[in-house]
Design an enzyme around this catalytic site. Structure first.
Site, PDB file in Angstrom:
ATOM      1  N   HIS A  83     193.351  60.437 137.048  1.00 26.30           N
ATOM      2  CA  HIS A  83     193.559  61.641 135.939  1.00 26.30           C
ATOM      3  C   HIS A  83     193.016  61.333 134.692  1.00 26.30           C
ATOM      4  O   HIS A  83     192.224  62.137 133.964  1.00 26.30           O
ATOM      5  CB  HIS A  83     195.083  61.635 135.639  1.00 26.30           C
ATOM      6  CG  HIS A  83     196.051  62.180 136.804  1.00 26.30           C
ATOM      7  ND1 HIS A  83     195.508  63.776 137.354  1.00 26.30           N
ATOM      8  CD2 HIS A  83     196.889  62.094 137.756  1.00 26.30           C
ATOM      9  CE1 HIS A  83     196.101  64.030 138.414  1.00 26.30           C
ATOM     10  NE2 HIS A  83     197.363  62.942 138.572  1.00 26.30           N
TER      11      HIS A  83
ATOM     12  N   HIS B 115     196.072  55.349 140.362  1.00 21.74           N
ATOM     13  CA  HIS B 115     196.280  56.790 140.439  1.00 21.74           C
ATOM     14  C   HIS B 115     196.137  57.658 139.025  1.00 21.74           C
ATOM     15  O   HIS B 115     195.364  58.742 138.910  1.00 21.74           O
ATOM     16  CB  HIS B 115     197.683  57.432 141.088  1.00 21.74           C
ATOM     17  CG  HIS B 115     197.976  58.739 141.183  1.00 21.74           C
ATOM     18  ND1 HIS B 115     197.690  59.510 142.310  1.00 21.74           N
ATOM     19  CD2 HIS B 115     198.214  59.910 140.453  1.00 21.74           C
ATOM     20  CE1 HIS B 115     197.849  60.813 142.258  1.00 21.74           C
ATOM     21  NE2 HIS B 115     198.287  60.841 141.073  1.00 21.74           N
ATOM     22  N   GLU B 116     197.041  56.938 138.013  1.00 21.28           N
ATOM     23  CA  GLU B 116     196.891  57.925 136.711  1.00 21.28           C
ATOM     24  C   GLU B 116     195.458  57.650 136.015  1.00 21.28           C
ATOM     25  O   GLU B 116     195.168  58.380 135.261  1.00 21.28           O
ATOM     26  CB  GLU B 116     198.094  57.197 135.859  1.00 21.28           C
ATOM     27  CG  GLU B 116     199.250  57.619 136.290  1.00 21.28           C
ATOM     28  CD  GLU B 116     199.781  58.992 136.716  1.00 21.28           C
ATOM     29  OE1 GLU B 116     198.979  60.037 135.904  1.00 21.28           O
ATOM     30  OE2 GLU B 116     200.444  59.330 137.478  1.00 21.28           O
TER      31      GLU B 116
ATOM     32  N   GLU C 192     194.377  66.634 140.622  1.00 19.67           N
ATOM     33  CA  GLU C 192     194.783  65.807 141.724  1.00 19.67           C
ATOM     34  C   GLU C 192     193.700  65.191 142.421  1.00 19.67           C
ATOM     35  O   GLU C 192     193.869  64.022 142.878  1.00 19.67           O
ATOM     36  CB  GLU C 192     195.697  66.561 142.502  1.00 19.67           C
ATOM     37  CG  GLU C 192     196.803  65.578 143.165  1.00 19.67           C
ATOM     38  CD  GLU C 192     197.856  64.927 142.318  1.00 19.67           C
ATOM     39  OE1 GLU C 192     197.790  65.488 141.129  1.00 19.67           O
ATOM     40  OE2 GLU C 192     198.742  63.969 142.883  1.00 19.67           O
TER      41      GLU C 192
END
Lengths: 494, 494
Positions: A265, A261-262, A291
């Site tokens: 980003h 997930h990160e 997001e």
């Protein structure tokens, strides 16, 4: 020097101080010993004052005025538009209100850290009342300037251009099909057998696994790092992106997907255009688009069957001494697509997550628009939880309306970004699949065609276009939640 | 608000920006990926400009003027004195000169990084000529303001109050006995048998050993960290001191004692008085006094037989799989007191180190005072190396006058601090031994009596007193190099 150029120079100066703040902020969270906190907080507060002064420098009004009649290229016009929006937003509030909000927010958040554990709504609401009142004042001031409704004026801080009118349509539609979808998924999964992690997964090996996955996802370690913090985040600056994770030695599952997930980003930040570095137009388009990248990595890519088949050998390789049947593709996939309605948003699965967001959206919308008061929140929360997820939070504040940090410091308007992100991510994936065989690319271990699409259509575009234009150029359509629905149906019921 | 108080507030503001610079500087050296360097350097340069503006704010002259006639306590007077000295030093030079020096220094240092390896004095001296000329200009301006000689005015930046007159006496004395002492030590050691490290010492175990030693030395991990960098240093801020080391997996010896050395610097910083935090009077007294603390830890304590007997079990514990005979107290002690005249200052042992410093002192003194030119340096270097250490550097620039970074950016006046530090350290140890049984304390594993003395007499005093007064209050005498001589004779010939 043109006034536009003066504004550019001034923005670059501000961004260099923000750079120092980003790095010291990362340091404070990820590596600083606790004894350093007091002096660090003072230094960060001094920097905030300085940034506030730079952002509100008296000459800027004239420079903006004059720059608007200068001859500018399309990109420069976009740059001027974004600089001006940022400037207007940062100068909108009287200093006294900003200070009162900072104080009330710090007080409320600090107390919340213990009050939540004690389920102390009574105590919390004393501080929270002040935070809400000040945020309502802020929303009204921003509404007066922008001509928007109070809540829309707050939304604009996180999702420029998004309105309640648009969100109501999208979210009301979700509410018509989501509860049934969740029930159907649960029914389908009720007969599944699944092996959950039950071994010891040493931190160092989890870290190596994270690095392996980040490399698979083309994270640029020459322009970023992976570290540890209590709450995972993506910080730093585009040329040096700092992501964090945390390791639970009894369970590698969350940390691993948290890293994916990160990394989403991070790759957005690393992929922002160098030519606009330090300018508002060179920053990520919005919280929702940010997001969308983390959720593209985590949900569209990371939890797909083909990606998990690539993950499986990496997990096996890093935990050679643990029970291998847990790491089989089929089992990992079950773990990563398990749907289970529960109280806590941050632990929610892909299917129930929108329910958590819509609930919060509806409450904060009516709160900012003055249709409800903060005292109404617990009852509304309980009613909506029952309606959307079949759970009651009556009297259960800590797992109900006191669970999130966002409202404690007045960040009303942020929550929709999470689900907007999930929807954009699904829409982007559908668009990519029109030209790229995503499954084949994933199985080949070379995801570059996918990343090239994201880079060309999202990352390199930064804030050159409005969100609607960005999404339309990339996918042929503005936000269309049907892709998200189709994605959920295919993954969980297909 | 009094003008003194205004100066205090202004100093605190400056120190908060310096805090951000310290942490980002540590980050840049210790953890930043190289791709982040360009943007970081720009951010650091922007901060420098801001600090320069704050330090040269036009109202300060009047504030200093008025503060001097305000009613101040002794501590406040000391604080005012130190603030004013710092202000005078930072405002002495015309901006154009500072910029020219910054450019010439960067250019010279950058080129030196490759020229040194190529032994290219010819190429180096082209850039170096400019650096020297600008430093001579700086020294002359500072001399005009202070009434000192040019070199003394430069010395004052690092060792306020120290003069050539004092140093000449001390260093000339050293030159009368040091060469003979070194010969005698070499003779004595020539028959020693010694086991040098020849195993594999994994980084993680070396790190644990470093942490063990830092704990033994009461490093406060709640207010500091240990990390890794190419060149070990002590950075950060007093509430959060960042020391670094580097690990050679073939040899734990340098890293271990390097950590002891940096821990000495760190404990001084950690022990500075909280009540003067952020003020000039609350900072370390001088470079020489700073070095006295690192050398107290490394030379007076760290390489003593009793300390090494405490170190030995820690080393054994952390390298259980390596050859244990190397780690025996007796052998470790031989390793850590080996004397061997060689070319490189940073690798020099305790006995030959002063020769390296005196050589540089004599050259930079005459250079700043215009008695020699930069072209004379190689020949002088060779002659002095022959005279003090019996080695020739004829034609060997890279291991001669091109070995250090200091002069490349014009830091003339710094070198004496190293040997002043060694001398102060010996003098402090002699004073401590009058009231503390240092050997017994070391053997007991509880060094707190020693640290209490250092804290009471040095750390907590910060810059309240001149160096002479500080040393006199602590030891009953100003700098007295006989303690250093006696220490060397006892350790190496006793």
């Amino acid at each position: 020097m043109s006034h536009y150029q003066k504004l550019v120079e001034h923005s670059l100066k501000i961004s260099r101080f923000e750079h120092l703040g980003s790095i010291c902020g990362w340091d404070q969270t990820a590596v600083m010993p606790s004894g350093g906190n007091e002096a660090r907080s003072e230094a960060m507060a001094e920097l905030s004052v300085h940034l506030h002064q730079l952002g509100n420098a008296p000459q800027l009004a004239e420079w903006f005025d004059k720059a608007e009649s200068e001859s500018l290229s399309d990109n420069e016009q976009a740059s001027l538009r974004e600089m001006k929006l940022k400037w207007q937003q940062s100068t909108a509030l009287p200093e006294a209100l900003v200070q009162a909000q900072s104080l009330a927010g710090s007080k409320c958040e600090h107390a919340w850290r213990t009050q939540r554990g004690e389920n102390d709504w009574e105590g919390f609401s004393k501080n929270f009342a002040e935070v809400v009142a000040l945020s309502q004042e802020e929303a009204q001031i921003r509404a007066n300037i922008s001509g928007l409704t109070p809540y829309d004026a707050m939304l604009d801080l996180y999702e420029p251009g998004t309105t309640t009118a648009k969100l109501d349509v999208v979210f009301n539609d979700v509410k018509t099909w989501l509860p049934t979808l969740i029930q159907n998924i649960q029914e389908k999964q009720s007969t599944e057998s699944i092996y959950l992690p039950d071994g010891h997964y040493p931190t160092e090996q989890q870290r190596q696994l994270s690095v392996d996955v980040m490399k698979f996802l083309n994270f640029d370690f020459n322009h970023g790092r992976l570290d540890v913090s209590m709450h995972p985040f993506c910080g730093g600056v585009p040329t040096d992106v700092r992501i964090t994770t945390r390791y639970d030695e009894n369970d590698f599952v969350q940390s691993l997907m948290g890293t994916v997930h990160e990394t989403g980003h991070a790759r957005y930040e690393q992929g922002l255009p160098k030519e606009f570095a330090g300018l508002a137009v060179g920053q990520a388009r919005s919280m929702g688009i940010h997001e969308s990248q983390s959720l593209f990595f985590e949900m569209q890519l990371g939890r797909s069957a083909k990606f998990i088949s690539q993950l499986s050998p990496l997990v096996q390789k890093n935990f050679v001494n643990a029970d291998q049947k847990i790491f089989k593709t089929d089992n990992l996939q079950k773990i990563y697509t398990r749907v289970n309605p529960d109280f806590i948003r941050v632990d929610a699965d892909e299917a129930t997550y929108p329910a958590h967001v819509i609930l919060r959206y509806e409450i904060e919308r009516d709160l900012m628009n003055g249709k409800i008061g903060y005292k109404d929140i617990p009852e509304l929360w309980d009613a909506k939880m029952q309606q959307y997820l079949g759970l009651t939070t009556k009297g259960n504040y800590k797992n109900g309306c006191m669970q999130d940090i966002h409202w404690t410091d007045g960040s009303f308007g942020y929550f929709p970004s999470y689900t907007l992100g999930a929807m954009y991510a699904a829409q982007f994936m559908a668009a990519i699949k029109q030209t790229v065989d995503v499954e084949k690319a994933t199985l080949s271990g070379d995801l570059s065609l996918i990343f090239t699409w994201l880079s060309d259509n999202i990352w390199s575009k930064a804030s050159l276009f409005s969100t609607d234009d960005l999404v339309k150029q990339a996918t042929g359509d503005v936000l269309n939640a049907s892709f998200f629905k189709a994605h959920l149906e295919k993954r969980y019921l297909g």
